[in-house]
Design a protein around this motif. Structure first.
Motif, short mmCIF file in Angstrom:
data_model
loop_
_atom_site.label_atom_id
_atom_site.label_comp_id
_atom_site.label_asym_id
_atom_site.label_seq_id
_atom_site.Cartn_x
_atom_site.Cartn_y
_atom_site.Cartn_z
N ARG A 40 48.61 40.55 54.56
CA ARG A 40 48.62 39.12 53.56
C ARG A 40 47.32 39.24 52.75
NH1 ARG A 40 48.26 34.85 58.60
NH2 ARG A 40 47.49 37.00 59.59
N ALA A 41 46.31 39.81 53.15
CA ALA A 41 45.18 39.87 52.12
C ALA A 41 45.51 40.63 50.95
CB ALA A 41 43.99 40.38 52.78
N ARG A 42 46.21 41.60 51.02
CA ARG A 42 46.49 42.62 50.14
C ARG A 42 47.35 41.77 49.18
NH1 ARG A 42 46.20 48.91 51.25
NH2 ARG A 42 44.05 48.89 52.29
N ALA A 43 48.43 41.13 49.73
CA ALA A 43 49.62 40.52 48.92
C ALA A 43 48.67 39.53 48.14
CB ALA A 43 50.34 39.77 49.91
N LEU A 44 47.84 38.84 48.59
CA LEU A 44 47.17 37.61 47.94
C LEU A 44 46.32 38.48 46.75
CD1 LEU A 44 46.42 35.09 50.48
CD2 LEU A 44 48.14 34.90 49.07
N THR A 45 45.84 39.49 46.96
CA THR A 45 44.95 39.95 45.87
C THR A 45 45.70 40.70 44.92
OG1 THR A 45 43.46 40.98 47.82
CG2 THR A 45 43.58 42.25 45.67
N ARG A 46 47.03 41.23 45.11
CA ARG A 46 47.95 41.55 44.15
C ARG A 46 48.20 40.45 43.08
NH1 ARG A 46 53.35 44.76 45.98
NH2 ARG A 46 53.31 45.02 43.79
N LEU A 47 48.60 39.34 43.57
CA LEU A 47 48.49 37.99 42.93
C LEU A 47 47.36 37.80 42.04
CD1 LEU A 47 50.94 35.88 45.03
CD2 LEU A 47 51.55 36.89 42.98
N ARG A 48 46.35 37.69 42.55
CA ARG A 48 45.01 37.20 41.88
C ARG A 48 44.65 38.38 40.64
NH1 ARG A 48 42.79 36.25 47.47
NH2 ARG A 48 43.36 34.07 47.88
N ASN A 49 45.00 39.75 40.97
CA ASN A 49 44.80 40.45 40.04
C ASN A 49 45.83 40.42 38.77
OD1 ASN A 49 42.77 41.90 41.72
ND2 ASN A 49 44.18 43.59 42.28
N LEU A 50 46.96 39.79 39.04
CA LEU A 50 47.53 39.49 37.70
C LEU A 50 47.45 38.30 36.95
CD1 LEU A 50 51.10 40.24 39.60
CD2 LEU A 50 50.00 41.68 37.62
N GLY A 51 46.32 37.67 37.55
CA GLY A 51 45.85 36.44 36.86
C GLY A 51 46.14 35.01 37.58
N LEU A 52 46.74 35.11 38.65
CA LEU A 52 47.07 33.85 39.56
C LEU A 52 45.70 33.70 40.51
CD1 LEU A 52 50.75 34.51 40.15
CD2 LEU A 52 49.74 33.14 38.42
N ARG A 53 44.64 33.45 39.84
CA ARG A 53 43.28 33.14 40.60
C ARG A 53 43.40 32.37 41.89
NH1 ARG A 53 41.88 37.76 39.19
NH2 ARG A 53 41.29 38.02 37.05
N ALA A 54 43.88 31.22 41.93
CA ALA A 54 43.81 29.98 42.85
C ALA A 54 44.85 30.15 43.56
CB ALA A 54 43.73 28.95 42.28
N VAL A 55 45.32 31.17 44.36
CA VAL A 55 46.45 31.37 45.41
C VAL A 55 45.59 31.77 46.63
CG1 VAL A 55 48.26 32.91 45.63
CG2 VAL A 55 47.60 32.61 43.46
N TYR A 56 46.07 30.86 47.72
CA TYR A 56 45.78 30.79 48.94
C TYR A 56 46.93 30.63 49.80
CZ TYR A 56 41.01 30.24 47.00
OH TYR A 56 39.70 30.53 46.37
N LEU A 57 46.92 31.15 50.98
CA LEU A 57 48.06 31.02 51.96
C LEU A 57 47.37 30.36 53.23
CD1 LEU A 57 51.03 31.60 52.97
CD2 LEU A 57 50.00 33.73 53.90
N ARG A 58 47.73 29.06 53.50
CA ARG A 58 47.46 28.32 54.49
C ARG A 58 48.43 28.09 55.37
NH1 ARG A 58 42.44 27.72 52.54
NH2 ARG A 58 41.70 26.88 50.59
N GLY A 59 48.61 28.48 56.37
CA GLY A 59 49.47 28.36 57.36
C GLY A 59 50.65 29.20 57.14
#
Length: 114
Positions: A40-59
């Motif tokens: 999950r952490a790497r999936a969110l990092t992939r999105l953040r590296n594309l410019g989607l900075r405020a992406v969080y997965l809660r639940g």
């Protein structure tokens, strides 16, 4: 807060699905983004590296469906999006026919037509 969820696959990788506001100014209101990654952490990092900075997965309120998992596993990049459904029960025929798009199509913005 964006709705989202994940599904851990038998091989140890995960598929993360998130409903996010569209980053394109003239794009759709919200989009459903799918990411296939090692965790999950790497999936969110992939999105953040594309410019989607405020992406969080809660639940895990909106995990990916089996069709979504199949779509992202068969895509070479492992990053897809399409317009998010507005209501869970009211899926119109135009949404049912919409295909998945590569993430670069969402981030590059509208093309100039001459």
């Amino acid at each position: 807060m964006a709705a989202g969820g994940f599904c851990k696959l038998p091989n140890g990788t995960v598929v993360v699905a998130l409903n996010l506001p569209s980053p394109a100014a003239s794009g759709p209101g919200s989009v459903r983004v799918l990411v296939h990654s090692r965790n999950r952490a790497r999936a969110l990092t992939r999105l953040r590296n594309l410019g989607l900075r405020a992406v969080y997965l809660r639940g895990n309120a909106a995990p990916p469906t089996p069709d979504e998992i199949t779509a992202v596993l068969h895509h070479p990049d492992g990053l897809l999006w399409r317009t998010a459904p507005t209501g869970t029960a009211a899926r119109g025929p135009e949404l049912a026919q919409e295909l998945w798009h590569p993430i670069r199509a969402l981030l590059r913005g509208p093309t100039a037509q001459t």
